[in-house]
Design an enzyme around this catalytic site. Structure first.
Site, PDB file in Angstrom:
ATOM      1  N   HIS A 266       0.838  -1.209   0.000  1.00  0.00           N
ATOM      2  CA  HIS A 266       0.000   0.000   0.000  1.00  0.00           C
ATOM      3  C   HIS A 266       0.874   1.262   0.000  1.00  0.00           C
ATOM      4  CE1 HIS A 266      -3.541   2.490   1.286  1.00  0.00           C
ATOM      5  NE2 HIS A 266      -2.574   3.232   1.787  1.00  0.00           N
ATOM      6  N   GLU A 267       1.784   1.343   0.966  1.00  0.00           N
ATOM      7  CA  GLU A 267       2.664   2.518   1.031  1.00  0.00           C
ATOM      8  C   GLU A 267       3.558   2.579  -0.203  1.00  0.00           C
ATOM      9  OE1 GLU A 267       2.050   4.850   3.144  1.00  0.00           O
ATOM     10  OE2 GLU A 267       0.623   3.615   4.260  1.00  0.00           O
ATOM     11  N   HIS A 270       1.880   4.527  -2.836  1.00  0.00           N
ATOM     12  CA  HIS A 270       2.066   5.968  -2.612  1.00  0.00           C
ATOM     13  C   HIS A 270       3.479   6.386  -3.037  1.00  0.00           C
ATOM     14  CE1 HIS A 270      -1.615   6.819  -0.459  1.00  0.00           C
ATOM     15  NE2 HIS A 270      -1.360   5.964   0.520  1.00  0.00           N
TER      16      HIS A 270
HETATM   17 ZN    ZN Z   1      -2.682   5.344   2.022  1.00  0.00          ZN
END
Ligand code: ZN
Length: 502
Positions: A266-267, A270
């Site tokens: 997830h990170e 980003h």
């Molecule tokens: Zn996030």
């Protein structure tokens, strides 16, 4: 009036100063959440407050205003990038100018302090410890909303900071659509869905291997370790420090097999967005070299976490690798069992551990509470009770304590009211982009080979390289041919969970 050439020169100088502040503040914030010792945190928060105040002064300085106004007065001669940079700075300026410097500084300091108070409060399961800080955060949020956007409902003003143009009217409709499709499916699964085995998920998985796997996953998705760092923190996050330096964190739990892996991916989503924007031929090196909105940012992280990280084709490739790392723990587990286990749709207490299907209901709770808090129709002291009631109503579960309830997320402690809805919007943007991506990419085939580079390249070409150049609404129309449509999300979820459960 200043000439465009002169404005360009001055802008370079000022932008370099702003970048230097961003660098130091980014590092300081990163350090506070990862390495800084407890006794140093108070002073660090103070220093962050001072530096934020200085950066604030540059942002609202008459010098910068003149530069920005000159660029905007010469739109025909200026480049598209320059115009957009000036427009965004002008918006910020107009907003920040309405906030007295002392208050802004006090607020910045409060944000840092209350974040580590929250950490202790969560650890000690003590809401009363955190409540006075949240009250102050709310006071400032309401006050700044009134000062900067006096014509808006204070919550719409907060939403506008994260997802420009999105209001409660749209979100009420959006959550309505999601709830209408999600709740019956969740109920049907509970009643008639097949039983899914997950005993192995809670076995002991030593953290050193988990860390190795997390690093491997980051490499696989294309996160450049020479332009980034991974560390551990209480709550996973990503910080863009400067060009060529994007830092992200994860959190390891010895008895949870997939928590750290999926947070890391997830990170990583980003991080990839930031790395690509920083090195973009279109916006790299400019103030536009970052993610355009929280919703679009979340679309990238949720895409990697869910569309890839919880997909069967990806695990066809990666499950044998995971089994190599934990041969004993996973000896009696098949790929199919593993895939179903990471997609169990069961209402739970913790947002970041939630499955894709019930996730948006967690966001809905926070959305409704934020609305009430900003309106001032609810007192902070009543928050734990309301939180628990809403969890019972929407998810059918009641938190046994505040650590697993109202204290679970960092956002409010950092003043990020209005942020949560971006997570749900991110899911919707991601599903819509995913449907378009599948038209030209053999997504399943690529995942099965562990060849994620073409997927990253597609996202770079369509999303990342533009940084903040295109507005979120513009971006989604350019990519998919239509504006945000929650049906892509509800169809995707329906299709996936039908297969998992029936
Ligand atoms: Zn996030």
């Amino acid at each position: 009036m200043m000439k465009l050439e002169q404005a360009r020169e001055q802008f370079k100088t000022i932008a370099a100063r702003l970048k230097a502040y961003q660098y130091v503040l980014g590092l300081a914030n990163w350090d506070m959440s990862t390495l800084a010792p407890p006794k140093g945190k108070q002073a660090a928060a103070k220093a962050i407050g001072v530096l934020s105040g200085e950066r604030f002064a540059i942002t609202v300085s008459p010098e910068l205003r003149e530069v920005v106004e000159t660029i905007l007065a010469n739109k025909d001669e200026a480049t598209r990038v320059e115009v957009r940079e000036a427009e965004l700075l002008y918006e910020d300026m107009e907003k920040l100018e309405k906030i007295p410097k002392e208050e802004y500084q006090e607020y910045s300091e409060l944000q840092s302090t209350s974040m580590f108070v929250w950490e202790d409060a969560k650890e000690q399961n003590d809401f009363d410890m955190f409540a006075p800080y949240l009250e102050k955060i709310l006071y400032f949020s309401r006050r700044f909303a009134k000062l900067t956007k006096p014509d808006m409902h204070p919550y719409n003003a907060c939403l506008d900071d994260y997802e420009k143009g999105v209001t409660m009217t749209e979100l009420d409709a959006f959550f309505g659509a999601v709830r209408e499709k999600t709740v019956p499916l969740v109920e049907r699964i509970a009643k008639d869905g097949r039983a899914i085995r997950d005993d192995f998920m809670l076995r002991t998985y030593p953290v050193d291997k988990q860390e190795e796997i997390s690093r491997r996953l980051l490499e696989l998705i294309g996160f450049d370790m020479k332009a980034g760092v991974m560390a551990a923190s209480e709550h996973p996050f990503t910080n863009e420090i400067t060009t060529g330096d994007v830092r992200l964190t994860t959190h390891f739990y010895e008895n949870m097999l997939t928590s750290a892996m999926l947070s890391t991916v997830h990170e990583g989503g980003h991080g990839l967005y930031e790395q690509h924007a920083q090195l973009s031929p279109v916006v790299g090196g400019t103030t536009l070299a970052t993610g355009v909105s929280m919703g679009i940012h979340e679309s990238q992280s949720r895409f990697y976490e869910n569309s890839i990280g919880r997909s069967l084709p990806f695990w066809e490739y990666f499950f044998p690798i995971l089994k190599d790392a934990y041969p004993q723990q996973l000896a009696d587990v098949t790929l199919e069992e593993f895939y179903r286990a990471i997609n169990i749709a069961k209402p739970g207490l913790i947002r970041i551990e939630a499955d894709e299907l019930t996730y948006n209901l967690h966001i809905m709770v926070r959305y409704e509470l934020e609305k009430l808090l900003l309106e001032g129709s609810v007192a902070v002291k009543d928050l734990p009770r309301l939180w628990n009631e809403k969890y019972e109503a929407y998810l059918g579960v009641t938190p046994p304590d505040n650590a697993r309830g109202v204290l679970q997320d960092v956002h409010w402690s950092g003043g990020m009211l209005g942020y949560f809805p971006s997570y749900a919007l991110g899911n919707a943007y991601a599903a819509q982009m995913f449907a378009t991506m599948r038209k030209t990419l053999d997504f399943d085939g690529l995942c099965r080979k562990g060849d994620l580079a073409p997927i990253g390249a597609w996202l770079n070409e369509n999303v990342h390289q533009y940084g903040c150049l295109k507005k979120p609404g513009e971006l989604i129309v350019d990519i998919t041919g239509e504006s945000l449509n929650p049906q892509y999300l509800t169809d995707y979820l329906q299709d996936k969970f039908e297969k998992v459960y029936f």
